[in-house]
Design a protein around this motif. Structure first.
Motif, PDB file in Angstrom:
ATOM      1  N   ARG A  37      -4.040   9.721  49.743  1.00  0.00           N
ATOM      2  CA  ARG A  37      -3.125  10.801  50.142  1.00  0.00           C
ATOM      3  C   ARG A  37      -2.475  10.486  51.493  1.00  0.00           C
ATOM      4  O   ARG A  37      -1.305  10.755  51.708  1.00  0.00           O
ATOM      5  CB  ARG A  37      -3.881  12.147  50.192  1.00  0.00           C
ATOM      6  N   SER A  38      -3.238   9.889  52.393  1.00  0.00           N
ATOM      7  CA  SER A  38      -2.675   9.562  53.711  1.00  0.00           C
ATOM      8  C   SER A  38      -1.547   8.540  53.604  1.00  0.00           C
ATOM      9  O   SER A  38      -0.636   8.531  54.410  1.00  0.00           O
ATOM     10  CB  SER A  38      -3.753   9.004  54.641  1.00  0.00           C
ATOM     11  N   ASN A  73      -1.488  13.731  56.283  1.00  0.00           N
ATOM     12  CA  ASN A  73      -2.844  13.953  55.767  1.00  0.00           C
ATOM     13  C   ASN A  73      -3.923  13.308  56.651  1.00  0.00           C
ATOM     14  O   ASN A  73      -5.102  13.628  56.545  1.00  0.00           O
ATOM     15  CB  ASN A  73      -2.926  13.418  54.333  1.00  0.00           C
TER      16      ASN A  73
END
Ligand code: SAH
Length: 360
Positions: free
Chosen positions: A243-244, A250
């Motif tokens: 997700r980052s 994130n």
């Protein structure tokens, strides 16, 4: 592809900011203004009705106020209403509006007719401060927050379009246009107050969904404020490192903090949330990704909307194939998690999720 935000003409900015935006006033403040002008307070109520319920764009239209009163309003205030500058109609009936603000910035809003319903997708900021790698709006720097009246006006404009083109009023609203609603918290909530108030559009909050990339502190604030509308989270991956990469904020607003805020949300509101999720080839299409999502979903009651990816000229992102998507669907369902496959609307006019970028 070029992304740009129309820069305001500063002569216009100066002119339009000289007077106060009358819709920034509360009803009490408006009543006080009338009293200070030697008028009866109820004139303030009448004016308030013109401004919100009747969406008047000009003081001269407020015909139950005397001419001299209307002139007094004109001298002191402006009505910073939006203007639908440009409309594009998709072959599926979706309409994308380029909406001009009083200082000449442009945002976009979309009318989406689906069977017997009409949904309005509205913007909350000019541009966006987040940096989701797959979203066209992210290429536009955040220029400013929208005011409550500017959000309200988008809804009114789409309601009119729905009556005109679909013979029915607007039924649902999603805050899924440009911007991150929870980074313009107060104005978004004020706009929803007006949309749901009998003094405004009198719509049910159950028909409103605010979508966020996930700002944990603000999700907790929503819970504390006991909001009645629905909450959607643009999740797209339940694995911190994945997700980052696709949503770099994130790293700061971690999945763990997001989950904790959602548990708090559910404890306080007892409302389930919706997770929006796109499956991309080579990014989040493995068994490990599916298991991470299932695990995340166990935190609180929820449903998952698997949405189609709308390409925005970023080669690294490619929609995963049907088999990969079906794999997600079956496993989510096997764990008792409601999952729905959502197809995009208005793709031919760049009006679909993530495609709003003032291209025209
Ligand atoms: N910032 C808020 C509101 C924008 S909503 C949020 O992120 O939730 C826009 C929705 O479209 C989000 O779910 C977003 O993740 C999704 N989206 C962004 N780019 C997209 C794209 N290219 N194709 C499909 N959906 C996209």
């Amino acid at each position: 592809m070029m992304f740009y935000v129309n820069m305001p003409n500063f002569a216009t900015v100066k002119e339009s900011t000289a007077k106060k935006d009358i819709r920034a006033l509360t009803k009490d403040q408006l009543r006080d203004f009338f009293v200070s002008e030697g008028e009866k307070a109820f004139r303030g109520n009448q004016d308030y009705e013109w401004l919100w319920q009747k969406s008047a764009h000009h003081f001269e239209d407020m015909t139950n106020l005397s001419l001299s009163l209307r002139q007094k309003l004109e001298e002191n205030f402006s009505i910073n209403h939006i203007k639908v500058d440009h409309q594009q109609r998709s072959k599926d009936g979706t309409i994308k509006n380029a909406v001009k603000l009083h200082d000449n910035f442009i945002v976009e809003s979309v009318m989406i007719p689906v069977q017997s319903r009409t949904t309005a997708c509205v913007s909350s900021q000019v541009g966006c401060s987040l940096d989701c790698k797959f979203c066209a709006t992210a290429k536009l720097k955040r220029m400013r927050n929208l005011n409550p009246d500017e959000i309200y006006d988008q809804v009114v404009a789409i309601d009119k379009q729905s009556k005109l083109y679909n013979n029915r009023p607007l039924s649902n609203i999603v805050f899924m246009g440009m911007g991150e609603p929870l980074m313009n918290y107060n104005n978004v909530l004020k706009s929803i107050d007006k949309i749901t108030s009998p003094e405004g559009l009198n719509m049910s909050p159950k028909r409103i969904t605010v979508s966020t990339s996930g700002v944990p502190k603000m999700i907790k604030k929503l819970a504390d404020d006991q909001v009645k509308f629905n909450l959607a989270i643009s999740l797209h991956s339940a694995r911190q490192e994945v997700r980052s990469q696709i949503m770099p904020f994130n790293e700061k607003f971690t999945l763990e903090a997001l989950k904790e805020s959602l548990v708090y949300w559910y404890e306080k509101t007892k409302k389930r949330v919706t997770y929006e999720y796109i499956v991309w080839k080579g990014i989040n299409d493995t068994q490990q990704d599916i298991e991470a999502l299932i695990h995340f979903c166990k935190a609180i009651p929820c449903k998952v909307n698997i949405i189609e990816y709308n390409p925005i000229d970023e080669d690294q992102f490619v929609q995963a194939n049907d088999k990969a998507v079906a794999n997600y669907m079956t496993q989510l369902e096997a764990h008792g998690i409601t999952a729905t496959l959502r197809h995009s609307r208005g793709k031919d006019i760049d009006a679909a999720c993530g495609q709003l970028a003032n291209k025209s």
